[in-house]
Design a protein around this motif. Structure first.
Motif, mmCIF file in Angstrom:
data_model
loop_
_atom_site.group_PDB
_atom_site.id
_atom_site.type_symbol
_atom_site.label_atom_id
_atom_site.label_comp_id
_atom_site.label_asym_id
_atom_site.label_seq_id
_atom_site.Cartn_x
_atom_site.Cartn_y
_atom_site.Cartn_z
ATOM 1 N N TYR A 334 0.833 -1.199 0.000
ATOM 2 C CA TYR A 334 0.000 0.000 0.000
ATOM 3 C C TYR A 334 0.874 1.258 0.000
ATOM 4 O O TYR A 334 0.632 2.193 -0.764
ATOM 5 N N ARG A 335 1.904 1.242 0.845
ATOM 6 C CA ARG A 335 2.765 2.432 0.937
ATOM 7 C C ARG A 335 3.445 2.715 -0.398
ATOM 8 O O ARG A 335 3.591 3.864 -0.803
ATOM 9 N N ALA A 336 3.834 1.648 -1.102
ATOM 10 C CA ALA A 336 4.477 1.828 -2.406
ATOM 11 C C ALA A 336 3.507 2.487 -3.393
ATOM 12 O O ALA A 336 3.869 3.408 -4.122
ATOM 13 N N GLN A 337 2.237 2.030 -3.370
ATOM 14 C CA GLN A 337 1.231 2.619 -4.275
ATOM 15 C C GLN A 337 0.992 4.082 -3.921
ATOM 16 O O GLN A 337 0.851 4.937 -4.786
ATOM 17 N N GLU A 338 0.954 4.348 -2.605
ATOM 18 C CA GLU A 338 0.699 5.708 -2.144
ATOM 19 C C GLU A 338 1.852 6.636 -2.573
ATOM 20 O O GLU A 338 1.630 7.744 -3.052
ATOM 21 N N ASP A 339 3.079 6.127 -2.449
ATOM 22 C CA ASP A 339 4.250 6.923 -2.849
ATOM 23 C C ASP A 339 4.207 7.236 -4.334
ATOM 24 O O ASP A 339 4.574 8.321 -4.770
ATOM 25 N N GLU A 340 3.717 6.269 -5.123
ATOM 26 C CA GLU A 340 3.642 6.465 -6.575
ATOM 27 C C GLU A 340 2.694 7.627 -6.896
ATOM 28 O O GLU A 340 2.996 8.480 -7.722
ATOM 29 N N VAL A 341 1.536 7.676 -6.208
ATOM 30 C CA VAL A 341 0.580 8.771 -6.439
ATOM 31 C C VAL A 341 1.247 10.112 -6.080
ATOM 32 O O VAL A 341 1.145 11.086 -6.815
ATOM 33 N N LYS A 342 1.937 10.105 -4.933
ATOM 34 C CA LYS A 342 2.601 11.354 -4.502
ATOM 35 C C LYS A 342 3.640 11.784 -5.526
ATOM 36 O O LYS A 342 3.766 12.948 -5.870
ATOM 37 N N ARG A 343 4.421 10.799 -6.034
ATOM 38 C CA ARG A 343 5.492 11.117 -6.980
ATOM 39 C C ARG A 343 4.907 11.740 -8.248
ATOM 40 O O ARG A 343 5.388 12.755 -8.744
ATOM 41 N N LEU A 344 3.823 11.130 -8.754
ATOM 42 C CA LEU A 344 3.204 11.654 -9.972
ATOM 43 C C LEU A 344 2.686 13.070 -9.749
ATOM 44 O O LEU A 344 2.814 13.926 -10.606
ATOM 45 N N LYS A 345 2.095 13.275 -8.563
ATOM 46 C CA LYS A 345 1.562 14.609 -8.265
ATOM 47 C C LYS A 345 2.681 15.639 -8.320
ATOM 48 O O LYS A 345 2.538 16.722 -8.887
ATOM 49 N N LYS A 369 -0.862 8.523 -16.473
ATOM 50 C CA LYS A 369 -0.530 7.760 -15.266
ATOM 51 C C LYS A 369 -1.306 8.267 -14.066
ATOM 52 O O LYS A 369 -1.823 7.502 -13.272
ATOM 53 N N LEU A 370 -1.348 9.597 -13.952
ATOM 54 C CA LEU A 370 -2.024 10.182 -12.797
ATOM 55 C C LEU A 370 -3.516 9.876 -12.843
ATOM 56 O O LEU A 370 -4.134 9.535 -11.835
ATOM 57 N N THR A 371 -4.094 9.985 -14.056
ATOM 58 C CA THR A 371 -5.528 9.684 -14.189
ATOM 59 C C THR A 371 -5.808 8.273 -13.693
ATOM 60 O O THR A 371 -6.740 8.035 -12.939
ATOM 61 N N SER A 372 -4.951 7.341 -14.120
ATOM 62 C CA SER A 372 -5.205 5.961 -13.701
ATOM 63 C C SER A 372 -4.983 5.828 -12.197
ATOM 64 O O SER A 372 -5.708 5.119 -11.500
ATOM 65 N N ALA A 373 -3.987 6.556 -11.663
ATOM 66 C CA ALA A 373 -3.738 6.486 -10.214
ATOM 67 C C ALA A 373 -4.917 7.052 -9.430
ATOM 68 O O ALA A 373 -5.340 6.499 -8.420
ATOM 69 N N VAL A 374 -5.453 8.188 -9.941
ATOM 70 C CA VAL A 374 -6.571 8.822 -9.224
ATOM 71 C C VAL A 374 -7.809 7.942 -9.308
ATOM 72 O O VAL A 374 -8.560 7.795 -8.353
ATOM 73 N N SER A 375 -8.004 7.288 -10.484
ATOM 74 C CA SER A 375 -9.214 6.464 -10.606
ATOM 75 C C SER A 375 -9.132 5.248 -9.692
ATOM 76 O O SER A 375 -10.141 4.675 -9.311
ATOM 77 N N SER A 376 -7.891 4.835 -9.327
ATOM 78 C CA SER A 376 -7.806 3.683 -8.422
ATOM 79 C C SER A 376 -7.815 4.135 -6.967
ATOM 80 O O SER A 376 -7.628 3.340 -6.060
ATOM 81 N N LEU A 377 -8.048 5.440 -6.748
ATOM 82 C CA LEU A 377 -8.002 5.971 -5.382
ATOM 83 C C LEU A 377 -9.054 5.363 -4.449
ATOM 84 O O LEU A 377 -8.720 4.953 -3.344
#
Length: 630
Positions: A334-345, A369-377
């Motif tokens: 989970y933390r890895a996924q969360e870091d990925e969203v932060k990095r893209l932002k 990438k961000l769109t897909s990350a946000v949609s998986s939020l």
């Protein structure tokens, strides 16, 4: 049995018509009125959100102060008791709702139906009483393969109630009728007439005789039989009829006292776990309260452990060390996924950091990438909620394991039950002030006493009693177990608990890295070997048609046979594919898990576990103590 019960409940909440699939139509708004029994049946099956999706805007207890809502239909789901019927009649007189759909948990008698009819007449509300249904849902489904009879008034059919020495015949009859009424509902809901097997000379046999009679009478009344044509809609079973094994709690008193090592059973043993909901004190921040101030009140937090929770479904039967490891892995992912969203932002400049000019190609790439990350939020947030839930629950369990040395108890009891060599004397554990609570010590000693081939000599027993009293134990439960053992005379033979045993895999520290949430130092990493507990072994004999002295004289009932041909010789010689085991006098998650593990090893077989009540060791010891009070 869970999908069937849930399906029936949904049908009921849809005015007893099948909910239409894929219709975009808005549900009809309605209120649900239940009593405590109805509440207990629905709460493990449907969450508040699911009720709302089905148009239930309000759900209220029957005996609460309710305001009139004259333009809304009301669905009632209650037991057909005298006081419930009176209250429904009062609602009709007060014209509380637009229309009334009355659903009774078990069958309502003709005279009570007439009471409702005359109340409706005098209140001029005959047209408003739209439907009256007997739902035959007088049992609580906790898992797809587990049910209990009741939660309200469970003391009326408890182990204590069935085994108290001064019980009157009429009381015993009433207890058996209550149990049989629920089991009858269970088979109506399942849509199957079972083959019944039971031991002789105990409460399980009394239940079997009464259930056979009740099923037989219903099958004979062809016009109103609940097991013909339309009513068999549930059709959960294959063409072969299921085997129904009735077991008596007195057959095995050691397992319910046993310390356990799997996740669900541990939660039930050490936390407040009730109808699939665990309640615990929220850990309050460790800041000290100013001197003289009242300590902060702990908040109660409760979590639902449901079938929708994938982690729970996968790990509820796993040994605790594996669970702790898996929670940690989930957290890291989970933390890895969360870091990925932060990095893209931050690359997108959404974090306000100036990254210098960004080329348009990388911009569009990152936008995707961000769109897909946000949609998986939403999915990510739900994942986070479940990880937090299991982190909190597992941490609370771990605190108990460490402070009470539950790993030591579990391993020692497994050795006692499988007659393995013991490295440490029982007296040492009882006298160790750091090992466990008085109740833990009492449980260990009772298991030793129950499983011992020879009872300890009077001198030894006095020594044990002295040590137990010094640690603050109440010995009443031992008085009862002594009487029980003298009475049954069938002291558990060594084979009774299977050659269980645990393989210690060293201590935990190597498994958990230092960054882990769970500090497991000093806790043993124990791995379970599959072995069959007495209830599972009996089921295996009867399901596989094995000849075994333990089950050879079990009685055999087939309610479909015209004459009550009572025999212990089964007519059917083929092994059964489906079976239900039911323990009269109470059950536990250890037995349930043992059956689940047994079934996993038998592809194509289905086994359901039921019990008259579900207790943990602490609750069971209380019942034994009150039976043993002089």
């Amino acid at each position: 049995c869970c999908p069937v019960t849930a399906g029936l409940s949904m049908r009921m909440l849809n005015f007893n018509t099948s909910p239409l699939k894929n219709t975009a139509a808005e549900p009809v708004w309605k209120v649900l009125i239940y009593d405590r029994f109805g509440q207990d049946i629905i709460s493990p099956l449907l969450a508040v959100k699911e009720l709302r999706d089905m148009g239930i805007t309000l759900h209220l207890l029957l005996h609460s102060d309710r305001d009139p809502i004259p333009d809304v239909p009301a669905i009632y789901f209650v037991m057909p008791t005298e006081e419930n019927i009176d209250r429904i009649c009062q609602d009709l007189r007060n014209q509380l709702y637009e229309s009334y759909y009355l659903n009774f948990i078990s069958a309502i008698s003709r005279s009570k139906l007439e009471d409702i009819a005359s109340a409706a007449l005098s209140a001029n509300a005959v047209t408003q009483v739209t439907k009256v249904f007997d739902q035959y849902l007088n049992f609580i489904t906790l898992e797809d393969d587990m049910f209990i009879l009741c939660n309200q008034n469970k003391e009326l059919i408890s182990y204590h109630a069935i085994n108290k020495p001064d019980i009157m015949d009429t009381e015993m009859e009433a207890i058996m009728d209550t149990i049989v009424d629920s089991l009858f509902c269970f088979f109506v809901t399942l849509g199957a007439v079972p083959i019944i097997r039971c031991p002789r000379g105990n409460a399980a046999e009394m239940v079997a005789v009464k259930l056979d009679k009740k099923l037989r009478e219903n099958l004979r009344d062809a016009r109103n039989s609940l097991f013909t044509g339309d009513n068999m809609g549930a059709g959960q079973f294959s063409f072969q009829r299921p085997l129904f094994v009735l077991a008596d709690r007195n057959l095995d008193l050691a397992t319910p006292l046993h310390h356990t090592w799997t996740y669900q059973a541990l939660i039930h043993d050490v936390l407040d776990f009730h109808l699939n909901r665990v309640s615990m004190d929220e850990s309050v921040g460790s800041e000290a309260s100013p001197s003289g101030a009242r300590p902060k009140k702990k908040n109660k937090k409760s979590y639902d452990l449901t079938a929708a929770d994938k982690f729970w479904q996968k790990h509820k039967g796993s040994p605790f060390p594996e669970v702790a490891e898996s929670v940690q892995e989930e957290l890291d992912t989970y933390r890895a996924q969360e870091d990925e969203v932060k990095r893209l932002k931050s690359i997108m400049g959404l974090e306000g950091e100036d990254e210098g000019p960004i080329s348009s190609i990388s911009m569009s790439d990152n936008t995707a990438k961000l769109t897909s990350a946000v949609s998986s939020l939403p999915e990510l947030l739900e994942k986070k909620r479940l990880i937090d839930l299991h982190t909190n629950v597992a941490t609370a369990v771990l605190d108990h394991i460490k402070s009470r040395k539950l790993d030591v108890y579990f391993e020692y009891e497994e050795k006692l039950m499988s007659k393995s060599t013991l490295e440490k004397s029982l007296l040492d554990i009882i006298s160790d002030p750091d090992a466990g609570t008085p109740e833990d010590k009492m449980r260990l000693f009772l298991i030793f006493y129950i499983t011992a081939l020879q009872p300890p000599s009077e001198t030894d027993l006095d020594q044990y009693k002295k040590a137990l009293l010094e640690t603050g134990c109440d010995l009443s439960s031992l008085n009862y177990i002594k009487q029980w053992k003298a009475f049954t005379k069938i002291a558990a033979t060594p084979s009774n608990y299977g050659n269980s045993g645990v393989k210690p895999m060293g201590l935990f520290s190597r498994v958990m890295n230092s960054g882990s949430q769970f500090v497991m130092e000093g806790v043993k990493h124990l791995v379970l070997k599959q072995h069959n507990l007495p209830v599972t072994r009996i089921l295996d004999n009867l399901m596989e048609m094995k000849s075994n002295p333990e089950t050879d004289d079990y009685r055999y009932f087939d309610p479909k046979m015209l004459r009550g041909s009572e025999s212990s010789t089964p007519r059917n010689k083929n092994p059964f594919q489906e079976a239900i085991v039911f323990v009269v006098g109470g059950g536990n998650y250890i037995e349930y898990q043992n059956l689940v593990d047994y079934t996993k090893a038998k592809p194509g077989k289905r086994v359901l576990y039921g019990c008259s009540e579900l207790f943990n060791a602490g609750q069971f010891i209380k019942q034994l103590s009150s039976l043993g009070q002089k």
